[in-house]
Design an enzyme around this catalytic site. Sequence first.
Site, PDB file in Angstrom:
ATOM      1  N   ASP A  11       0.869  -1.179   0.000  1.00 43.58           N
ATOM      2  CA  ASP A  11       0.000   0.000   0.000  1.00 43.58           C
ATOM      3  C   ASP A  11       0.908   1.231   0.000  1.00 43.58           C
ATOM      4  O   ASP A  11       1.655   1.461   0.953  1.00 43.58           O
ATOM      5  CB  ASP A  11      -0.894  -0.001   1.235  1.00 43.58           C
ATOM      6  CG  ASP A  11      -2.089   0.934   1.102  1.00 43.58           C
ATOM      7  OD1 ASP A  11      -2.110   1.709   0.126  1.00 43.58           O
ATOM      8  OD2 ASP A  11      -2.981   0.891   1.958  1.00 43.58           O
ATOM      9  N   ASP A 105      -2.599   2.308  -6.226  1.00 39.78           N
ATOM     10  CA  ASP A 105      -1.566   2.336  -5.184  1.00 39.78           C
ATOM     11  C   ASP A 105      -1.579   1.129  -4.263  1.00 39.78           C
ATOM     12  O   ASP A 105      -0.955   1.157  -3.205  1.00 39.78           O
ATOM     13  CB  ASP A 105      -1.727   3.610  -4.346  1.00 39.78           C
ATOM     14  CG  ASP A 105      -3.080   3.688  -3.654  1.00 39.78           C
ATOM     15  OD1 ASP A 105      -4.005   2.991  -4.082  1.00 39.78           O
ATOM     16  OD2 ASP A 105      -3.204   4.463  -2.680  1.00 39.78           O
ATOM     17  N   GLU A 106      -2.251   0.054  -4.658  1.00 39.81           N
ATOM     18  CA  GLU A 106      -2.412  -1.079  -3.745  1.00 39.81           C
ATOM     19  C   GLU A 106      -2.478  -2.373  -4.536  1.00 39.81           C
ATOM     20  O   GLU A 106      -3.122  -2.444  -5.574  1.00 39.81           O
ATOM     21  CB  GLU A 106      -3.691  -0.877  -2.931  1.00 39.81           C
ATOM     22  CG  GLU A 106      -3.917  -1.878  -1.838  1.00 39.81           C
ATOM     23  CD  GLU A 106      -5.210  -1.611  -1.080  1.00 39.81           C
ATOM     24  OE1 GLU A 106      -5.489  -2.366  -0.129  1.00 39.81           O
ATOM     25  OE2 GLU A 106      -5.942  -0.662  -1.440  1.00 39.81           O
TER      26      GLU A 106
END
Length: 464
Positions: A11, A105-106
């Site tokens: 993350d 973003d993950e």
Amino acid sequence: MRTAPTILHLDMDAFFASAEQAAKPSLRGKAVVVGGLGPRGVVATASYEARVFGVHSAMPMAQARRLAPNAAYLVPRFTLYREISEQVMGLLRALSPLVEPLSLDEAFVDLEAGEAAWDEASARLAGAKLRVDIRTVTGLTGSVGLAGSKMLAKIASEQAKPDGLVVIEPGTERALLGPMSVRTLPGVGPATGDHLRRAGITTVDEIAEAGEDELVRLLGKAHGHALYAMALAHDERPVVAERETKSVSVEDTYDVDIHDRMRVGLEVQRLADRCVRRLRDAGLSGRTIVLKVRRYDFSTLTRSETLRGPTDDPGVVREAAARLLEAVDTTGGVRLLGVGVSGLADYTQEDLFAQAQAQAEAEAEAAAGEAAVPEHPDEEGAQDTVPEQVPPAERRWPAGHDVRHAEYGHGWVQGSGLGRVTVRFETPYSEPGRVRTFRTDDVALELADPLPLVRGTVCDRRGG
């Protein structure tokens, strides 16, 4: 669940806001909020400095401004964020063929499938190296969680924030989960959490103590079984490799409803061009053009048109979107517009042939139409054929976006209004820069491409 912590969850830390701080030296260490800046806007990401004031994602932007009035408020730059995301996902795919992106973003990674880890020591080493590689390539930080299941790996990455690494060792899962809130478990949102709380269940230990039958009675068979298993740290969900993109689309929500029909048409044309740029960036073409319109009363209409063959021609997409708009009643105002392309395909000779054939037929129809026009039309007819003069769209200067000035070089928009735009001239590699103000129609000032955050990396040169 595996006996080794080989499921990795990454993350990125306050991704959008961190990217903006890295790009803008004057904002480093300061409160930064990224999202829609109008009265209907919401927070997409807040920097850790802004979170101190209580600002968080999904919060109404008006509330964020009240909590942190001195923060920098910026419009998202998705061209830059996507570029950074692609760099990060490339690092993950170098570790394993099984990478499951959840957002820009993950992502989850199955380290065992890529033979990047097989026990706790090798998993910890792979996670530590990944964090170093991300910082080297992007200049940003990410938090890494390692465990034997997806649920626990995500919990570990939350514990690792910001900029850390946490490994949940096999055999410790139940003791770790027990005192945590029920909201920690996947699928337990505010409504389910409140339902469990009214039944006297607030922790994961209390879920386990209640028993499977009670959870089924409270939540239903499927949800009750799944939640009980997770409370016992059982999560057999596999990491699923990235699925093929089904569509490409862009949309804008407007601070004030648009009532002027001509303005609506211009916005649709602009969105069509943005959509095609994104389509081309992905190396794709598509057959079906989709128009989305959300009206003043929140009713949402979707219209689509399927072409003879796939296209990435901006003119074709613009024309199709304009045709679709003709069938939509915008009386009363429009609050959101979107243009998308689905039925995606890589280009092939058949695709190109179909597109060329469609274009030839269109040209033939146009020629036939011209032949039907009288050679010397009367005055009234001539007036009817004069094309309507469409005023040029007003230049927009979104806060935070990149600009270039002929004399002062690269900078970013601090704000605009009343015919003026304020720019701070700095780059990711410079010291904090000076601020200057210009007229919004200054011909020496233009929107620019985002610069990469780290020298030597590649950034999209077609995005704005």
